[in-house]
Scaffold this motif. Structure first.
Motif, PDB file in Angstrom:
ATOM      1  N   LEU A 232      26.503  19.478  23.940  1.00  0.00           N
ATOM      2  CA  LEU A 232      25.052  19.295  23.965  1.00  0.00           C
ATOM      3  C   LEU A 232      24.396  20.467  23.246  1.00  0.00           C
ATOM      4  O   LEU A 232      24.834  21.615  23.388  1.00  0.00           O
ATOM      5  N   SER A 233      23.348  20.164  22.507  1.00  0.00           N
ATOM      6  CA  SER A 233      22.591  21.208  21.832  1.00  0.00           C
ATOM      7  C   SER A 233      21.128  21.107  22.199  1.00  0.00           C
ATOM      8  O   SER A 233      20.625  20.020  22.493  1.00  0.00           O
ATOM      9  N   CYS A 234      20.462  22.250  22.155  1.00  0.00           N
ATOM     10  CA  CYS A 234      19.034  22.298  22.456  1.00  0.00           C
ATOM     11  C   CYS A 234      18.379  23.269  21.489  1.00  0.00           C
ATOM     12  O   CYS A 234      18.753  24.449  21.436  1.00  0.00           O
ATOM     13  N   ALA A 235      17.404  22.762  20.756  1.00  0.00           N
ATOM     14  CA  ALA A 235      16.670  23.590  19.802  1.00  0.00           C
ATOM     15  C   ALA A 235      15.268  23.844  20.325  1.00  0.00           C
ATOM     16  O   ALA A 235      14.589  22.921  20.775  1.00  0.00           O
ATOM     17  N   ALA A 236      14.850  25.104  20.254  1.00  0.00           N
ATOM     18  CA  ALA A 236      13.532  25.488  20.737  1.00  0.00           C
ATOM     19  C   ALA A 236      12.603  25.755  19.564  1.00  0.00           C
ATOM     20  O   ALA A 236      12.970  26.446  18.612  1.00  0.00           O
TER      21      ALA A 236
ATOM     22  N   LEU B  36      25.933  23.675  24.781  1.00  0.00           N
ATOM     23  CA  LEU B  36      26.769  23.589  25.970  1.00  0.00           C
ATOM     24  C   LEU B  36      28.005  22.778  25.613  1.00  0.00           C
ATOM     25  O   LEU B  36      27.913  21.580  25.378  1.00  0.00           O
ATOM     26  N   GLN B  37      29.137  23.444  25.552  1.00  0.00           N
ATOM     27  CA  GLN B  37      30.402  22.776  25.293  1.00  0.00           C
ATOM     28  C   GLN B  37      31.021  22.413  26.631  1.00  0.00           C
ATOM     29  O   GLN B  37      31.268  23.289  27.464  1.00  0.00           O
ATOM     30  N   MET B  38      31.257  21.118  26.819  1.00  0.00           N
ATOM     31  CA  MET B  38      31.772  20.625  28.093  1.00  0.00           C
ATOM     32  C   MET B  38      33.170  20.070  27.889  1.00  0.00           C
ATOM     33  O   MET B  38      33.348  19.117  27.116  1.00  0.00           O
TER      34      MET B  38
END
Length: 126
Positions: free
Chosen positions: A20-24, A81-83
């Motif tokens: 999962l990635s999250c860009a701000a 987040l690497q799961m």
């Protein structure tokens, strides 16, 4: 106003991996942190992991230690987040969160976090 945009997620078999990635957008959080919470149907939102923007210290929920890894890309204002070794109980909507001033004693309290993404579904099932 800061916006958080998540990407990734989907359906994976038990034992599999997802990222999962999250860009701000907006100003970086020099003294803050970015991280992830998750919420399964009928359950409260729970802390997963967080990383300090300055220094890169990471913190994890006991349930994901050793399986999940959070990292940051400062130039891109992005966290990943690497799961790995996913389990059916990891199934939930995952939310990216940002806190302008992280307080360790409240790290797992969603009320501490200032900004939230829209959420992305992660389903672990055979």
């Amino acid at each position: 106003q800061v916006q958080l945009v998540e990407s990734g997620g989907g359906l994976v078999q038990p034992g599999g991996s997802l990222s999962l990635s999250c860009a701000a957008s907006g100003p970086p959080f020099t003294n803050g942190a970015m991280g992830w919470f998750r919420q399964a149907p009928g359950k409260e939102r729970e802390f997963v992991a967080v990383i300090r923007w300055n220094g890169g210290h990471t913190y994890y929920a006991d349930s994901v230690k050793g399986r999940f890894a959070i990292s940051r890309d400062r130039p891109k204002n992005m966290v990943t987040l690497q799961m790995n070794s996913l389990k059916p109980e990891d199934t939930a909507v995952y939310y990216c969160a940002a806190d302008r001033h992280l307080i360790l004693s409240s790290i797992g309290d969603p009320n501490q976090y200032d900004f939230w993404g829209q959420g992305t579904q992660v389903t672990v099932s055979s």
